[in-house]
Design an enzyme around this catalytic site. Structure first.
Site, PDB file in Angstrom:
ATOM      1  N   PRO A   1      21.152 -67.430  65.342  1.00  0.00           N
ATOM      2  CA  PRO A   1      20.329 -67.877  64.226  1.00  0.00           C
ATOM      3  C   PRO A   1      20.410 -67.064  62.944  1.00  0.00           C
ATOM      4  O   PRO A   1      19.580 -66.218  62.676  1.00  0.00           O
ATOM      5  CB  PRO A   1      18.904 -67.804  64.785  1.00  0.00           C
ATOM      6  N   GLU A   2      21.372 -67.349  62.089  1.00  0.00           N
ATOM      7  CA  GLU A   2      21.271 -66.944  60.692  1.00  0.00           C
ATOM      8  C   GLU A   2      20.976 -68.233  59.918  1.00  0.00           C
ATOM      9  O   GLU A   2      20.827 -69.296  60.520  1.00  0.00           O
ATOM     10  CB  GLU A   2      22.547 -66.231  60.231  1.00  0.00           C
TER      11      GLU A   2
ATOM     12  N   LYS B   1      15.758 -68.464  57.169  1.00  0.00           N
ATOM     13  CA  LYS B   1      15.743 -68.627  58.619  1.00  0.00           C
ATOM     14  C   LYS B   1      14.509 -69.394  59.097  1.00  0.00           C
ATOM     15  O   LYS B   1      14.208 -69.404  60.288  1.00  0.00           O
ATOM     16  CB  LYS B   1      15.819 -67.240  59.285  1.00  0.00           C
TER      17      LYS B   1
ATOM     18  N   ARG C   1      19.357 -52.067  62.914  1.00  0.00           N
ATOM     19  CA  ARG C   1      20.387 -53.075  63.197  1.00  0.00           C
ATOM     20  C   ARG C   1      21.749 -52.389  63.195  1.00  0.00           C
ATOM     21  O   ARG C   1      21.935 -51.348  62.589  1.00  0.00           O
ATOM     22  CB  ARG C   1      20.375 -54.182  62.140  1.00  0.00           C
TER      23      ARG C   1
END
Length: 273
Positions: free
Chosen positions: A2-3, A52, A262
């Site tokens: 999911p981007e 998103k 991240r």
DNA sequence: GTAGGATGCTAAC
DNA sequence: TTAGCCTCCTACG
């Protein structure tokens, strides 16, 4: 998955399968049961994506606000819908199709003003018609050009640009030869213009193919006379999750580091500081 | 079988 | 800066 490209694709998929029709709405998992009962049997009138965030607009005038988070997924199938797994948060079922949503970070019934509040806290989205082109680029640039924060962090900040995630972040910086640690305000205006245009093109292709490919035609394995490969996330990329492997362009080692919890990936030789 | 990690984000310290 | 949340899949014993 999911981007932003995934979410825009889902908006189109929900619209194509259920748009303008009455749908059965259930929450087999139970966490969305009350809202599902209110929406059950009403018409899915429109769908919308911003970054998103996904919005499903129903005939009641309300919206289902969905954010997939890191794990969320939506899966579509042909009717009749099989008995749902007990992890399905939201099921839409129509005459021809059904759609199962699992593991979203957000799945909530919201009003129009509540939906607007979500838009208000998001930056321009390269995939939104309203943001595409110079106005969106300029809005993001106003923040980036004033910031001492690294461009890598700024690209992931949804208030600055909506829809970019860890893959597009790493890949677009590689494609433009930019050191991820460079402060936003040290970018040249035309560098940002080029990045924005590239993001829009890459993400549009992502919507079309439902995966992330960023490798230019001249750098594909075939073009470079190398054995074919598939990166393990399903698309073909330059640096994402390729730590300690050889850069496709210079042969140097791809590096990885932690940035704001991240994983960052880049080629120090192709993206000099 | 189990641990750990993943394309995300936020509340709380 | 960290823990926590949602689910699924892989790597490792």
């Amino acid at each position: 998955m999911p981007e932003g490209h995934t979410i825009h694709r889902l908006a189109a998929d929900y619209r194509n399968r259920f748009g303008g029709r009455r749908v059965r709405v259930t929450s087999p998992q139970g966490k969305f049961s009350d809202a599902a009962a209110l929406l059950d049997g009403t018409v899915l009138e429109r769908t919308e994506a911003h970054g998103k965030h996904l919005f499903l607009g129903f005939g009641t005038g309300e919206w289902v606000h969905i954010h997939l988070g890191l794990f969320g997924k939506a899966a579509f199938g042909a009717a009749p819908a099989p008995p749902p797994a007990d992890t399905v948060r939201l099921r839409l079922a129509g005459e021809e199709s059904y759609a199962d949503l699992r593991g979203p970070a957000v799945c909530a019934l919201v009003t129009d003003p509540e939906k607007q509040a979500v838009h208000d806290r998001l930056g321009p989205d390269p995939l939104r018609a309203a943001d595409a082109g110079e106005e969106g680029a300029a809005r993001a640039w106003r923040r980036i050009s004033r910031s001492r924060t690294t461009i890598a962090a700024l690209l992931m900040d949804q208030k600055v640009v909506a829809g970019v995630g860890n893959v597009y972040r790493a890949e677009v910086l590689f494609r433009h030869g930019i050191d991820p640690y460079r402060p936003g305000r040290d970018l040249a205006p035309d560098q940002w213009t080029a990045i924005w245009a590239d993001l829009a093109a890459l993400m549009r292709e992502g919507v079309r193919l439902n995966r992330i490919d960023t490798v230019r035609p001249e750098h594909t394995p075939e073009a470079m006379g190398r054995p074919p490969r598939v990166d393990d996330h399903g698309g073909e990329v330059y640096v994402y999750r390729r730590a300690r492997q050889a850069c496709h362009i210079c042969g140097g080692e791809i590096r990885t580091a932690d940035l704001a919890a991240r994983n960052l990936f880049w080629c120090p030789a192709c993206q000099p500081g």
